[in-house]
Structure formats: structure tokens, C-alpha cells
Design an enzyme around this catalytic site. Structure first.
Site, mmCIF file in Angstrom:
data_model
loop_
_atom_site.group_PDB
_atom_site.id
_atom_site.type_symbol
_atom_site.label_atom_id
_atom_site.label_comp_id
_atom_site.label_asym_id
_atom_site.label_seq_id
_atom_site.Cartn_x
_atom_site.Cartn_y
_atom_site.Cartn_z
ATOM 1 N N CYS A 1 0.860 -1.183 0.000
ATOM 2 C CA CYS A 1 0.000 0.000 0.000
ATOM 3 C C CYS A 1 0.893 1.229 0.000
ATOM 4 C CB CYS A 1 -0.872 -0.035 1.252
ATOM 5 S SG CYS A 1 -1.911 1.412 1.449
ATOM 6 N N HIS B 1 -9.194 -3.722 -1.935
ATOM 7 C CA HIS B 1 -8.211 -2.982 -1.126
ATOM 8 C C HIS B 1 -8.674 -1.536 -0.913
ATOM 9 C CE1 HIS B 1 -3.870 -2.082 0.013
ATOM 10 N NE2 HIS B 1 -4.350 -0.873 -0.225
ATOM 11 N N GLU B 2 -9.170 -0.915 -1.987
ATOM 12 C CA GLU B 2 -9.559 0.501 -1.888
ATOM 13 C C GLU B 2 -10.856 0.679 -1.101
ATOM 14 O OE1 GLU B 2 -7.103 2.152 -2.558
ATOM 15 O OE2 GLU B 2 -6.100 0.727 -3.867
ATOM 16 N N HIS C 1 -10.062 0.786 2.427
ATOM 17 C CA HIS C 1 -9.608 2.124 2.859
ATOM 18 C C HIS C 1 -10.809 2.991 3.249
ATOM 19 C CE1 HIS C 1 -5.284 2.453 2.398
ATOM 20 N NE2 HIS C 1 -5.302 1.904 1.188
HETATM 21 ZN ZN LIG Z 1 -3.718 1.019 0.255
#
Ligand SMILES: [Zn+2]
Length: 136
Positions: free
Chosen positions: A85, A126-127, A130
Site C-alpha cells: 500500500c 483494497h480501496e 480504505h
Molecule cells: Zn492502500
């Protein structure tokens, strides 16, 4: 405009709130910043440039896409992998799904439901993490 990358785990650990049409500039900045970091990064969420709104941008190798308020509504094919990341040092193990269905709003704020697999699905997961204040 290209923005600095936030690396503060406390800030990144907070949940983002719903994005609206007023956040279009943030989306544009996110795309500019992703493009600027394209050699080392394939996706970004708005909190990585300091804006806690549910917006993600990702590069599937052909083009950069933006999603507002993305939400995974279906997932299948769990597997273990390792990710890195831009906001963190090194790479870390994580669990992902091979196939996901995402409901999101496009840049006209129209609702879209679409299914993604493989690499693109992994970036999106993954996003979206976030947006939920989850780091790998
Ligand atoms: Zn990330």
C-alpha cells in the site's frame, strides 16, 4: 492536482463518509495523484489524499476508473494473498475474493452494479477497505 499521500495510521483508520457531487474536485485530484504514482500504485482511496469521502480510483492496466460510494454486495472465491500500500511500508498478508459484485455511483452519480474478477477485483477490495478505515 497531485496531492501528498497520507501515511498517518490514525487518520487512515477512520471511516469515510458518503461522497456527493460536491466532491468532484476530490475525485479529479485522486485521479491526478494516482496517475502521478502509476509506476508504484494501481489504486487509491480519497482518504489517502486527506479527504474522508467514499471515493476510489483504480487503474486496471488500460484505464483509470472512479467509483463513488462503492459497496461490495456479493463476493465469492476467498483466497490468501499479499499486498502493499502506498500509505504503508512493505507488504502484508490479506484475504481477498476472486469475484465481487460492486454497487457504486459513476461520475454522474448514477447507480451502477458491476461484477469484477481477479486483479481488478483485488484492487477494488483494497480501496473499499480504505473507505472503511481498514488497512492491510
Ligand atoms: Zn492502500
Amino acid at each position: 492536482m497531485v496531492k501528498d499521500i497520507v501515511k498517518d495510521p490514525f487518520f487512515l483508520g477512520q471511516k469515510s463518509t458518503e461522497a456527493t457531487k460536491d466532491d468532484m474536485q476530490t475525485a479529479n485530484d485522486l485521479v491526478d495523484t494516482l496517475r502521478h504514482n502509476s509506476q508504484i500504485c494501481v489504486g487509491m482511496a480519497a482518504n489517502m489524499i486527506g479527504v474522508k469521502k467514499r471515493i476510489i480510483a483504480f487503474d486496471n492496466g488500460k484505464m483509470i476508473s472512479v467509483m463513488f460510494n462503492p459497496e461490495i454486495i456479493e463476493k465469492s472465491g476467498e483466497y490468501e494473498t499479499e499486498e502493499s500500500c502506498l500509505s504503508l511500508e512493505g507488504s502484508r498478508p490479506t484475504k481477498r475474493y476472486e469475484k465481487i459484485t460492486v454497487k457504486y455511483q459513476n461520475n454522474k452519480f448514477k447507480y451502477i452494479t458491476a461484477t469484477f474478477t481477479g486483479w481488478t477485483a483485488q484492487i477494488i477490495q483494497h480501496e473499499i477497505d480504505h473507505c472503511n478505515g481498514i488497512l492491510i
